[in-house]
Every structure is written in C-alpha cells, then in structure tokens.
Design an enzyme around this catalytic site. Structure first.
Site, PDB file in Angstrom:
ATOM      1  CD  GLU A  92      27.504  15.895 -43.068  1.00  0.00           C
ATOM      2  OE1 GLU A  92      27.288  15.654 -41.857  1.00  0.00           O
ATOM      3  OE2 GLU A  92      28.378  15.302 -43.723  1.00  0.00           O
ATOM      4  CG  LEU A 143      30.207  12.399 -39.037  1.00  0.00           C
ATOM      5  CD1 LEU A 143      31.342  11.493 -39.472  1.00  0.00           C
ATOM      6  CD2 LEU A 143      30.710  13.460 -38.085  1.00  0.00           C
ATOM      7  CE1 TYR A 167      37.715  14.794 -38.267  1.00  0.00           C
ATOM      8  CE2 TYR A 167      37.316  15.906 -36.181  1.00  0.00           C
ATOM      9  CZ  TYR A 167      37.041  15.759 -37.524  1.00  0.00           C
ATOM     10  OH  TYR A 167      36.099  16.544 -38.112  1.00  0.00           O
ATOM     11  CE  LYS A 214      34.252  14.028 -35.719  1.00  0.00           C
ATOM     12  NZ  LYS A 214      33.744  15.181 -36.451  1.00  0.00           N
TER      13      LYS A 214
END
Ligand code: PLP
Length: 276
Positions: free
Chosen positions: A176, A200, A31, A144
């Site tokens: 992250e 990511l 996505y 993702k």
C-alpha cells in the site's frame, strides 16, 4: 479549529499532554482520521468501529463507546462551527510513570477538529507521481497505530523525490502507500492487496470496492508486483483525505496515457456519489 483532551474541549494550541503520557512517550495508542463533508462526518461509524478494532488488537480498552464518540464528534463540530472538516481521534494507554509494561491507568482520548485540507480538482484531474520504496514497517499494519515512523520516513523520501506518495513493496509485492491504499488496473480489472495484516484495511478501500461491485467493475484482491504496476493501464491510491486519486507516474515510468484513466475516473465519480 478545536481540540479535546480527556473530557474537555480546548483551544487547539493548549498545552495539555503531560510528559508521562504514553502516546507521547511510546506511541502507545491508536487513531482515526474522519472527513466531514458539509457538516456530515463521512463513514464515521466505519472509522469508529475500526478504532475499536485497533484498540482491541493492542489490548487497549476504549474509554467511550462508538455511540458516545459519535456524539462527542458531533458536539465538537457544532462548537467549532465547522462544515468541511477533518477530525482526528486518538486513544492512548494513558498517563503513567514511564515503564514499558501496561500501566494501571485510564486510557486518554484526544481529538482535533480542523477545516478540511482537500486536494484541488486540478490534482484529481492530473493525477500524481509516486515512488516505489521498500516497506520497512512492522507486520501488524492492519492496526491504525500511532507508531508511524516508517510511514513518515517513506513519505519524506517521496517528497524529497518530488512525489506525492511512496508506494511500498514487501517481499516483492506492492502492499500500500505510506498513508493510502494502492491499486493497479489491467484490462479493466482492478487489483489491490488483500486485506490481511500487511495493509491497513482502508475505509475508503472498502467503499471503493463496494462502488466497483455496483458498477460491475471486477476487483481482484491479489497482491501485484512493482513490474505489474509499471505496466498497468491505470493506477490509483485511496484514502480518507485523498479520496480516489490517479497515479499517472511511478518514478520514471508514465502509467497508461499519463492522464487519469476511465476506471479511476468512474470509481472517483461513483465514490463521490456516496458522500452526498
Ligand atoms: N494505508 C495507510 C497506511 C494509511 O495510513 C491510511 C490512512 O491514513 C490508508 C491506508 C487509507 O485508509 P482510509 O481510507 O481509511 O483513510
């Protein structure tokens, strides 16, 4: 608000996903979230190229080209009559009887278009508190993927602790946030985890690194420890929805002066100049 599923624009509360949809049953898909400022989707090309790369990484064929997706999003925004919006695009491996191995099915595409839920200027001016948590995700965080269970659990724990975000730690290094990239600033240098499989590769991250380079702010893509974060002069997170947001507290430790510092403020201001 407006939705789109497999070729059709629909009201957002339409019941359209069949039980045997693999996004629903397996999270077998990828996505993107794209923010639209004053009618203009920001960094849309970058988001859609990442969508293609995520799809490729899970051996999923994209039902549309980047150009076709750009057109579709434009059409959706016009139909929904939205100027400041958030577009969610999801591609899954399609509809088929539930078996783990890849089905002989066409990929599904779904999309929602909603008014943007932007943070208040007050939040940007005060910064946010975060909590440190073990990174329990899989090892392909550059994809993702729809599988967000570990991210959801981390975000909920953060929320339970009165924090805006969970900053994740794997093998002793900050990777992250649960839905953001994370940074520490020490002696004027910005540190952030390298863009490898453990994070990511944020579109906002790339934009901020570009803005930093242009402003002559040194960035080192080096993993840092939780201790380094706690003793940083400044810290911040970035994402499509959070832009550049100061971290002013990590658990019980106040970062720097407890207010957003000059590097964060400069990077956010320069980032916003990209939007117009
Ligand atoms: N890291 C994770 C795990 C995310 O889910 C996100 C976005 O939702 C980000 C980082 C930030 O990425 P971007 O700047 O592309 O929104």
């Amino acid at each position: 608000t407006l939705a789109f599923f497999n070729g059709e624009f629909l009201p957002i509360d339409s019941l359209v996903i069949p039980i045997d949809e693999r996004g629903h049953q397996f999270g077998d898909g990828v996505y993107e979230v794209i923010k639209v400022y004053d009618g203009k989707p920001f960094l849309m090309r970058e988001h859609l190229v990442r969508l293609e790369n995520s799809a490729k990484a899970i051996r999923l064929e994209m039902p549309y080209t980047v150009e076709q997706l750009e057109e579709l999003i434009g059409e959706g925004l016009t139909r929904a009559d939205l100027r400041d919006a958030q577009v969610y695009v999801q591609i899954t491996r399609g509809i088929a009887v539930r078996l783990h191995a890849f089905p002989d099915a066409s990929p599904s595409i779904s999309m929602t278009l909603r008014p943007a839920k932007s943070l208040s200027e007050e939040t940007f001016n005060t910064g946010v508190k975060v909590t440190l948590l073990e990174d329990e995700r899989w090892l392909n965080c550059y994809i993702k993927s729809l599988n967000l269970l570990a991210n959801i659990l981390a975000k909920q724990t953060a929320s339970d602790r009165g924090c805006f975000e969970a900053v994740l730690v794997r093998d002793g290094y900050v990777t992250e946030g649960s839905s953001t990239n994370a940074y520490a600033v020490k002696d004027g240098v910005v540190y952030t985890h390298p863009a490898n499989k453990r994070i990511l590769h944020g579109i906002t991250r790339a934009a901020v690194l570009q803005v930093a380079a242009e402003a002559g702010i040194e960035v080192r893509e080096e993993a840092f420890t939780p201790e380094f974060l706690l003793s940083a002069d400044e810290a911040f997170i970035t994402s499509t929805t959070s832009e550049v947001l100061a971290i002013t507290q990590v658990d019980d430790t106040v970062i720097g002066t407890g207010r957003p510092g000059p590097v964060v403020n400069q990077l956010h201001a320069k980032f916003r100049e990209l939007i117009v």
